[in-house]
Write an enzyme that holds these catalytic residues in place. Structure first.
Site, PDB file in Angstrom:
ATOM      1  N   ARG A 114       0.818  -1.219   0.000  1.00  0.00           N
ATOM      2  CA  ARG A 114       0.000   0.000   0.000  1.00  0.00           C
ATOM      3  C   ARG A 114       0.851   1.268   0.000  1.00  0.00           C
ATOM      4  NH1 ARG A 114      -5.616  -0.811   1.509  1.00  0.00           N
ATOM      5  NH2 ARG A 114      -6.050  -2.831   0.617  1.00  0.00           N
ATOM      6  N   ARG A 123      -3.876   6.287   0.332  1.00  0.00           N
ATOM      7  CA  ARG A 123      -4.491   7.467   0.957  1.00  0.00           C
ATOM      8  C   ARG A 123      -3.605   8.290   1.885  1.00  0.00           C
ATOM      9  NH1 ARG A 123      -9.425   4.022   2.862  1.00  0.00           N
ATOM     10  NH2 ARG A 123      -7.624   2.645   2.910  1.00  0.00           N
ATOM     11  N   TYR A 162     -13.615 -13.280   0.723  1.00  0.00           N
ATOM     12  CA  TYR A 162     -14.505 -12.183   0.281  1.00  0.00           C
ATOM     13  C   TYR A 162     -15.733 -12.726  -0.423  1.00  0.00           C
ATOM     14  CZ  TYR A 162     -11.195  -8.581   1.556  1.00  0.00           C
ATOM     15  OH  TYR A 162     -10.386  -7.752   2.275  1.00  0.00           O
TER      16      TYR A 162
HETATM   17  O1  CP3 Z   1       0.072  -1.855  -2.376  1.00  0.00           O
HETATM   18  C1  CP3 Z   1      -0.176  -0.967  -3.214  1.00  0.00           C
HETATM   19  O2  CP3 Z   1       0.159   0.214  -3.084  1.00  0.00           O
HETATM   20  C2  CP3 Z   1      -0.840  -1.385  -4.491  1.00  0.00           C
HETATM   21  C3  CP3 Z   1      -2.248  -1.272  -4.509  1.00  0.00           C
HETATM   22  C4  CP3 Z   1      -3.099  -2.224  -3.705  1.00  0.00           C
HETATM   23  C5  CP3 Z   1      -4.390  -1.862  -3.262  1.00  0.00           C
HETATM   24  N1  CP3 Z   1      -4.989  -2.965  -2.731  1.00  0.00           N
HETATM   25  C6  CP3 Z   1      -4.974  -0.532  -3.414  1.00  0.00           C
HETATM   26  C7  CP3 Z   1      -6.148  -0.149  -2.609  1.00  0.00           C
HETATM   27  C8  CP3 Z   1      -2.903  -3.552  -3.354  1.00  0.00           C
HETATM   28  C9  CP3 Z   1      -1.662  -4.410  -3.541  1.00  0.00           C
HETATM   29  C10 CP3 Z   1      -4.111  -4.014  -2.748  1.00  0.00           C
HETATM   30  C11 CP3 Z   1      -4.294  -5.403  -2.304  1.00  0.00           C
HETATM   31  C12 CP3 Z   1      -5.488  -5.700  -1.517  1.00  0.00           C
HETATM   32  N2  CP3 Z   1      -6.768  -5.276  -1.713  1.00  0.00           N
HETATM   33  C13 CP3 Z   1      -5.516  -6.619  -0.461  1.00  0.00           C
HETATM   34  C14 CP3 Z   1      -4.354  -7.403   0.017  1.00  0.00           C
HETATM   35  C15 CP3 Z   1      -3.454  -6.558   0.826  1.00  0.00           C
HETATM   36  C16 CP3 Z   1      -3.934  -6.320   2.205  1.00  0.00           C
HETATM   37  O3  CP3 Z   1      -4.147  -5.153   2.550  1.00  0.00           O
HETATM   38  O4  CP3 Z   1      -4.060  -7.311   2.920  1.00  0.00           O
HETATM   39  C17 CP3 Z   1      -6.819  -6.682   0.027  1.00  0.00           C
HETATM   40  C18 CP3 Z   1      -7.313  -7.516   1.179  1.00  0.00           C
HETATM   41  C19 CP3 Z   1      -7.611  -5.832  -0.783  1.00  0.00           C
HETATM   42  C20 CP3 Z   1      -9.064  -5.609  -0.709  1.00  0.00           C
HETATM   43  C21 CP3 Z   1      -9.384  -4.216  -0.405  1.00  0.00           C
HETATM   44  N3  CP3 Z   1      -9.188  -3.138  -1.242  1.00  0.00           N
HETATM   45  C22 CP3 Z   1      -9.974  -3.717   0.771  1.00  0.00           C
HETATM   46  C23 CP3 Z   1     -10.314  -4.566   1.974  1.00  0.00           C
HETATM   47  C24 CP3 Z   1     -10.147  -2.350   0.608  1.00  0.00           C
HETATM   48  C25 CP3 Z   1     -10.878  -1.410   1.529  1.00  0.00           C
HETATM   49  C26 CP3 Z   1     -10.121  -1.124   2.732  1.00  0.00           C
HETATM   50  C27 CP3 Z   1      -9.270   0.077   2.503  1.00  0.00           C
HETATM   51  O5  CP3 Z   1      -8.074  -0.002   2.801  1.00  0.00           O
HETATM   52  O6  CP3 Z   1      -9.839   1.047   2.056  1.00  0.00           O
HETATM   53  C28 CP3 Z   1      -9.589  -1.982  -0.637  1.00  0.00           C
HETATM   54  C29 CP3 Z   1      -9.516  -0.634  -1.217  1.00  0.00           C
HETATM   55  C30 CP3 Z   1      -8.174  -0.157  -1.645  1.00  0.00           C
HETATM   56  N4  CP3 Z   1      -7.262  -0.913  -2.321  1.00  0.00           N
HETATM   57  C31 CP3 Z   1      -7.642   1.155  -1.473  1.00  0.00           C
HETATM   58  C32 CP3 Z   1      -6.390   1.168  -2.094  1.00  0.00           C
HETATM   59  C33 CP3 Z   1      -5.445   2.333  -2.240  1.00  0.00           C
HETATM   60  C34 CP3 Z   1      -8.355   2.337  -0.824  1.00  0.00           C
HETATM   61  C35 CP3 Z   1      -9.261   2.909  -1.841  1.00  0.00           C
HETATM   62  C36 CP3 Z   1      -9.661   4.321  -1.546  1.00  0.00           C
HETATM   63  O7  CP3 Z   1      -8.970   5.242  -1.993  1.00  0.00           O
HETATM   64  O8  CP3 Z   1     -10.714   4.500  -0.919  1.00  0.00           O
END
Ligand code: CP3
Length: 350
Positions: A30, A34, A156
């Site tokens: 990540r 944000r 999920y």
């Molecule tokens: O790592 C990076 O910078 C690359 C981008 C990336 C995102 N999600 C962007 C994202 C990666 C590698 C992921 C993987 C991901 N997505 C995982 C595995 C990693 C982990 O955190 O365990 C999982 C479980 C997800 C599923 C997911 N996506 C969730 C549960 C959420 C909502 C929770 C949250 O953090 O908002 C997301 C949304 C998400 N994925 C955001 C980003 C930048 C936030 C989106 C926003 O701007 O609102």
């Protein structure tokens, strides 16, 4: 500095393969997101999904943290859930609840119409983003492609979103093992296709995210999750692209996680890094494992926590520095700058 032949461009690749490096490579799960004001500025105009769907935007967001910090890898801006749509499993992001699956799978009949996805037609925008980032970086640092591991994706698909206790997944797994295995196999085949397509588009490192596998005990992991993870990792190995197998919450079953495959095992912060390495044994690299919350404290605490991880790496080759999970949205960007410097300047003999 130790005398090695590595440089910035190959540091991450070399560390993944257990080769000596001039400095410990660092990237952060990540790292694009944000906590960065420039991400939030774009996000005001577009939804998260819209950002993923636009390769130019996804490429720009991927590169945002690299413009600020000397990171050793560029993880492509996308999401592990994106391939689900093409499998016939629709989802959307709710601004409060996170991901919401539109039709959950809780019985055999729910799998009707669910099929293996095809990255070329389902998520061409991800592949285009990879190509754009590869071109932009021109070999400076490797691009990291990724996918979710079958169990994490299944959680999920079955729960419908976030879960506290994974009761629905575990119920299906135990009560209807053949339905569960069918879903896992469909996910595994889809994940393999997505990972290989990212490699074809130019990704030089892959990470498989098993973020929620820590919900399982070692016995159930071995029976219900590991066979599918192993299939994915076998299918993508031997292609000259190191594969990182990140298993969160799995410090009680590192031997099983290692046996499922990967050139590197990613561990969270619930175990000391030296102990994790001892349990993993030789012949595999390790990634981790700073508590993401260490970036929220004062500089002295960040330094203390990061130095503890680095000291426990004992200067042995085969360590990729990362957090134990993703960067928290409330992280001050300056703390990331300090961390990257600290890791690169660390002298294992000092
Ligand atoms: O790592 C990076 O910078 C690359 C981008 C990336 C995102 N999600 C962007 C994202 C990666 C590698 C992921 C993987 C991901 N997505 C995982 C595995 C990693 C982990 O955190 O365990 C999982 C479980 C997800 C599923 C997911 N996506 C969730 C549960 C959420 C909502 C929770 C949250 O953090 O908002 C997301 C949304 C998400 N994925 C955001 C980003 C930048 C936030 C989106 C926003 O701007 O609102």
């Amino acid at each position: 500095m130790k005398e090695t032949t590595t440089d910035v461009t190959t540091r991450l690749l070399d560390a993944c393969l257990g080769k000596p490096v001039d400095a410990t490579p660092i990237w952060l799960m990540r790292q694009a997101g944000r906590y960065l004001p420039e991400y939030r500025a774009l996000r005001e105009k577009l939804s998260f999904i819209e950002m993923c769907h636009r390769p130019d935007v996804a490429a720009e967001v991927t590169l945002q943290p690299l413009a600020r910090y000397e990171l050793d890898g560029a993880v492509i801006f996308a999401d592990i859930l994106l391939p689900l749509e093409g499998m016939g499993i629709g989802f959307h992001f709710d601004s409060h609840d996170g991901p919401v699956i539109e039709r959950t799978v809780r019985a055999a009949a729910d799998l009707d119409g669910v099929h293996v996805g095809d990255p070329g037609t389902d998520t061409p925008y991800v592949l285009e983003a990879v190509r754009l980032v590869v071109r932009e970086l021109a070999g400076k640092v490797p691009v990291i492609g990724f996918a979710g591991a079958p169990f994490t994706l299944a959680s999920y698909v079955i729960e419908g979103g976030h879960s506290r206790n994974y009761a629905d997944v575990k119920r299906l797994m135990l009560a209807e093992p053949s339905t569960f295995a069918r879903l896992m196999a469909l996910l595994a085949d889809t994940v393999v296709a997505h990972l290989l397509a990212q490699v074809e588009a130019g990704a030089q490192v892959l990470q498989l995210f098993d973020s929620w596998v820590g919900a399982l005990g070692p016995g159930d992991y071995e029976r219900f999750a590991a066979p599918h993870t192993r299939r994915v990792l076998e299918a993508v190995s031997g292609r000259g692209v190191p594969v990182i197998h990140f298993a969160c919450g799995a410090s009680g079953m590192l031997a099983q996680v290692r046996a499922a495959g990967g050139d590197v095992v990613g561990v969270d912060w619930r175990i000391d890094l030296d102990r994790a390495r001892d349990e993993l044994g030789d012949g595999v690299a390790v990634q981790g494992n700073l508590d993401p919350a260490a970036l929220l404290g004062p500089p002295g605490e960040l330094e203390r926590h990061a130095a503890d991880v680095l000291r426990r790496a004992r200067g042995r080759p085969g360590h990729v520095f990362n957090l134990g999970h993703g960067v928290l949205p409330s992280t001050p960007p300056d703390a990331v700058a300090r961390l990257v410097e600290l890791v690169h300047e660390w002298n294992p003999e000092g």
